[in-house]
Design a protein around this motif. Sequence first.
Motif, PDB file in Angstrom:
ATOM      1  N   GLU A 176       0.410   4.245   1.179  1.00 55.54           N
ATOM      2  CA  GLU A 176       0.485   4.895   2.250  1.00 55.54           C
ATOM      3  C   GLU A 176       0.719   4.292   3.663  1.00 55.54           C
ATOM      4  O   GLU A 176       1.318   4.975   4.582  1.00 55.54           O
ATOM      5  N   LEU A 177       0.818   3.123   3.456  1.00 47.97           N
ATOM      6  CA  LEU A 177       0.934   2.003   4.578  1.00 47.97           C
ATOM      7  C   LEU A 177       1.842   0.877   3.981  1.00 47.97           C
ATOM      8  O   LEU A 177       1.320   0.015   3.973  1.00 47.97           O
ATOM      9  N   SER A 198      -1.597  11.516   9.454  1.00 46.13           N
ATOM     10  CA  SER A 198      -1.005  11.619   8.337  1.00 46.13           C
ATOM     11  C   SER A 198      -1.847  11.222   6.962  1.00 46.13           C
ATOM     12  O   SER A 198      -1.490  11.831   5.849  1.00 46.13           O
ATOM     13  N   THR A 199      -2.888  10.652   7.215  1.00 44.32           N
ATOM     14  CA  THR A 199      -3.778  10.037   6.004  1.00 44.32           C
ATOM     15  C   THR A 199      -5.161  10.005   6.667  1.00 44.32           C
ATOM     16  O   THR A 199      -5.418  10.062   7.923  1.00 44.32           O
ATOM     17  N   THR A 230      -2.027   5.620  -7.382  1.00 42.37           N
ATOM     18  CA  THR A 230      -0.732   4.996  -7.333  1.00 42.37           C
ATOM     19  C   THR A 230      -0.742   3.404  -7.145  1.00 42.37           C
ATOM     20  O   THR A 230      -0.224   2.659  -7.568  1.00 42.37           O
ATOM     21  N   ALA A 255      -4.503   7.760  -2.980  1.00 45.11           N
ATOM     22  CA  ALA A 255      -3.290   6.598  -3.222  1.00 45.11           C
ATOM     23  C   ALA A 255      -3.686   5.679  -4.194  1.00 45.11           C
ATOM     24  O   ALA A 255      -3.106   4.863  -4.626  1.00 45.11           O
ATOM     25  N   ASP A 292       0.918  -1.127  -0.123  1.00 43.67           N
ATOM     26  CA  ASP A 292      -0.033   0.000   0.006  1.00 43.67           C
ATOM     27  C   ASP A 292       0.873   1.339  -0.181  1.00 43.67           C
ATOM     28  O   ASP A 292       1.920   1.402   0.900  1.00 43.67           O
ATOM     29  N   CYS A 338      -9.942   8.383  -1.964  1.00 44.42           N
ATOM     30  CA  CYS A 338      -8.704   7.877  -1.530  1.00 44.42           C
ATOM     31  C   CYS A 338      -7.434   8.484  -2.653  1.00 44.42           C
ATOM     32  O   CYS A 338      -7.375   8.031  -3.876  1.00 44.42           O
TER      33      CYS A 338
END
Length: 180
Positions: free
Chosen positions: A33-34, A158-159, A72, A69, A31, A67
């Motif tokens: 973001e994580l 952060s998200t 990406t 992300a 992921d 989202c």
Amino acid sequence: MVITRTVEARAAGGLSSLEQELLRLAGAVPDPELPVVSLAELGVLRGIRVTGPGQVQVELTPTWTACPALETMAADVTAVLKDAGMSEVTVHTVLSPAWTTDAISEEGRRKLAEAGVAPPRPQTLGGTGISGPVALDLAIHCPHCGSTETRLLSRFSSTACKSLRSCKSCGEPFDHFKEV
């Protein structure tokens, strides 16, 4: 993890060996973001289907409708599958059924906690299958010391999918993956 093609394929005799391999490859993408969890562990990889020679369709469900992300994720999955020999990769965004934090695998929850992010609690009540809203003041375990003496600092971190909390016992701040 909910894989729509897996459900369809079981009725028809199973995923092809190529689909199984492509599912494994796409599911292993981290992921953005994580990155401690993969798309499969996060439960956002919803389906995969080979539609012709060198052609594959992938279904992703974002954790949040907007989202940032998702683009990406789609690009990373596309790159991995093209590296595996697929010449045409189509990624579809699937919004229904909506993603929930119950889609995160046990392995994904373990990895989040190891990375210092308090994983979300299951949404179902006592294994009954009954879902309900989660109150903000329910005990959140500190991923550093395990204490439930934590407090909310900010509903957003952060998200958008995480809140910022701190532990009253060890004093450490930490992210909490919000229940959805």
